[in-house]
Motif scaffolding. Sequence first.
Motif, short mmCIF file in Angstrom:
data_model
loop_
_atom_site.label_atom_id
_atom_site.label_comp_id
_atom_site.label_asym_id
_atom_site.label_seq_id
_atom_site.Cartn_x
_atom_site.Cartn_y
_atom_site.Cartn_z
N PRO A 157 5.56 -8.19 -18.91
CA PRO A 157 4.93 -7.00 -18.34
C PRO A 157 5.89 -6.29 -17.37
CG PRO A 157 3.49 -8.91 -18.15
CD PRO A 157 4.82 -9.42 -18.59
N VAL A 158 5.93 -4.96 -17.45
CA VAL A 158 6.76 -4.15 -16.56
C VAL A 158 5.84 -3.33 -15.66
CG1 VAL A 158 8.53 -2.36 -16.40
CG2 VAL A 158 8.62 -4.05 -18.26
N ILE A 159 6.02 -3.45 -14.36
CA ILE A 159 5.14 -2.79 -13.39
C ILE A 159 5.98 -1.96 -12.44
CG2 ILE A 159 3.45 -3.16 -11.55
CD1 ILE A 159 2.90 -5.92 -12.86
N ASP A 160 5.63 -0.70 -12.27
CA ASP A 160 6.34 0.17 -11.33
C ASP A 160 5.85 -0.11 -9.91
OD1 ASP A 160 7.30 2.44 -9.81
OD2 ASP A 160 7.60 3.46 -11.71
N VAL A 161 6.80 -0.31 -8.99
CA VAL A 161 6.40 -0.61 -7.60
C VAL A 161 5.69 0.57 -6.94
CG1 VAL A 161 8.20 -2.34 -7.22
CG2 VAL A 161 8.68 0.06 -6.72
N THR A 162 5.83 1.76 -7.52
CA THR A 162 5.15 2.94 -6.94
C THR A 162 3.81 3.22 -7.63
OG1 THR A 162 6.21 4.53 -8.45
CG2 THR A 162 7.41 3.95 -6.44
N SER A 163 3.37 2.32 -8.52
CA SER A 163 2.17 2.58 -9.33
C SER A 163 0.86 2.31 -8.62
CB SER A 163 2.22 1.71 -10.59
OG SER A 163 2.12 0.33 -10.24
N GLY A 164 0.91 1.66 -7.48
CA GLY A 164 -0.30 1.25 -6.79
C GLY A 164 -0.61 -0.22 -6.96
N PHE A 165 0.15 -0.90 -7.82
CA PHE A 165 -0.09 -2.33 -8.04
C PHE A 165 0.00 -3.13 -6.76
CE2 PHE A 165 2.04 -6.46 -8.52
CZ PHE A 165 1.07 -7.18 -9.19
N LEU A 166 1.02 -2.85 -5.95
CA LEU A 166 1.23 -3.66 -4.75
C LEU A 166 0.07 -3.57 -3.77
CD1 LEU A 166 5.01 -2.86 -4.10
CD2 LEU A 166 4.05 -4.94 -5.12
N ALA A 167 -0.66 -2.47 -3.81
CA ALA A 167 -1.78 -2.28 -2.89
C ALA A 167 -3.11 -2.67 -3.51
CB ALA A 167 -1.83 -0.82 -2.43
N SER A 168 -3.08 -3.15 -4.77
CA SER A 168 -4.33 -3.34 -5.50
C SER A 168 -5.02 -4.66 -5.23
CB SER A 168 -4.06 -3.23 -7.01
OG SER A 168 -3.23 -4.29 -7.46
N GLY A 169 -4.33 -5.59 -4.61
CA GLY A 169 -4.93 -6.90 -4.39
C GLY A 169 -5.67 -6.99 -3.08
N SER A 170 -6.66 -7.85 -3.04
CA SER A 170 -7.32 -8.13 -1.76
C SER A 170 -6.43 -9.05 -0.96
CB SER A 170 -8.68 -8.76 -2.00
OG SER A 170 -8.55 -9.93 -2.78
N ALA A 171 -6.57 -9.00 0.36
CA ALA A 171 -5.72 -9.81 1.23
C ALA A 171 -5.75 -11.26 0.78
CB ALA A 171 -6.18 -9.68 2.67
N TYR A 172 -4.57 -11.84 0.66
CA TYR A 172 -4.44 -13.18 0.09
C TYR A 172 -3.72 -14.08 1.07
CZ TYR A 172 -2.79 -16.87 -3.09
OH TYR A 172 -2.52 -18.07 -3.68
#
Length: 482
Positions: A116-131
């Motif tokens: 899987p290829v994920i762009d760091v500007t795609s919103g993925f990094l902010a999509s998780g709940s605090a872990y």
Amino acid sequence: MALSAADRFGDAEAVVDGDLRLTFGELADRIRAAAGAYAHELGIRKGDRVALWAPNSADWIVAAFGLTAAGGVLVPVNTRFKDAEAHDIVRRSGARALLVHNGFLDREFTGPEGVPVIDVTSGFLASGSAYEREVGALDEDDIADIVFTSGTTGRSKGVMTTHGQTLRLYDEWCDLAGLRQGDRYLMVNPYFHIFGYKAGLVASFLRGATMLPVPVFDTDVVLDLVERERVTVLPGPPTLYHSLLAAPAGRDLSSLRVAVTGSADIPVELVRRVTTELPFQHLMTGYGLTEAGTVTASRPGDPYEAVATTVGRPCEGFEVRIADDGEVLVRGYAVMKGYLDDPAATAETIDPDGWLHTGDLGELDAEGRLKIVGRKKDMFIVGGFNAYPAEIEGFLLEHPAVAQAAVIGVPDARMGQVGKAYVVARERVSAEDLIGWSRERMAGFKVPRHIEFRDALPLGATGKVLKDQLTAGRPEEEPRHP
């Protein structure tokens, strides 16, 4: 380490990236969210690997330290790599995913099939709940990252290093460099290299320094940031300081306090100019390699001559000795755990007594300071005498007309090999003049027999000259990252 910085430094400014400004507390929140995204959306667990192929940015910081917060292993990828080179590393590392920054340098970054290829500007990094990783889930002996070597002398190899090795070594690095809380650290060294990643980001989290990432080196951008952000710490390769010395009059560099550089070919004259013509109060020179991190460093208070002509003494916990053939051997706690999936190369590099064979040639002075005189593979033999390019380059750089120089050995019918110098001149000078000047300062076998002038030398990601490209024609110009 990154998350604990929020408890120690709280509301202090952690990152300045364009218009984005984050405190250590805000940065920790983003790292926790990224950790949640890795854990819950990608299923990353302890020991899983993720590759990061992106330029210096706040997103790189969040992506990297979010991964380690989730227990993953970071695999940085050189942004100058072409697709095939990067895909090879992603496949061999066993990365579960590849994070990229599409649009950087007008490129679209692809991944190998099935990853899987994920762009760091795609919103993925902010999509998780605090872990929050379970307490005790990670140990200091767990692998933190796999950093691949440059591969200039063969296929690149993945260097495995633990959390404990990194934290211990770069805590000492902070002391030797004089990095302290509240410093403003301008980062031109690329994060995919340990100079940018470990002596940059890890060090800043340890001491509470503000991180200012620069994705592509540009002299005007650096000068503007130094002035506007009152930068205090500016490490980099020798080419960075050449650029500062050539800056137009009137630029305010007065905030600069700490410079850090190191390579086999840093000239004495450059050290003199950096310490006398620029406002730095402390210049640290050192020697390191991916397989061991920072091995030696100068010390505060070292005499000028020692800083100018050596790379300092071993860091705590390291031993350095010189083999019979002149090769620098290193032993200590920070030597890598080995090359990924390559026990043969590991055994060839680290002998049964634990000595890492660096491939560099050096000498130790009476005080135990190391001087690098070249690479085993770079040395050439002129009529039976060993000639070391780094030494010859240092002489050439003392000439007022020479801005940069790179020396290689070329075939010669009579002598076997002789030196050829590729020179970038700052003012008009002839090859005959340079050769004549050299004869007055060097033993005859060291004097270059051929000189070729270039507008620029091909540079690698860390500012070192790519000597294999000097004789391979003139490759298409690539963006430069010191």
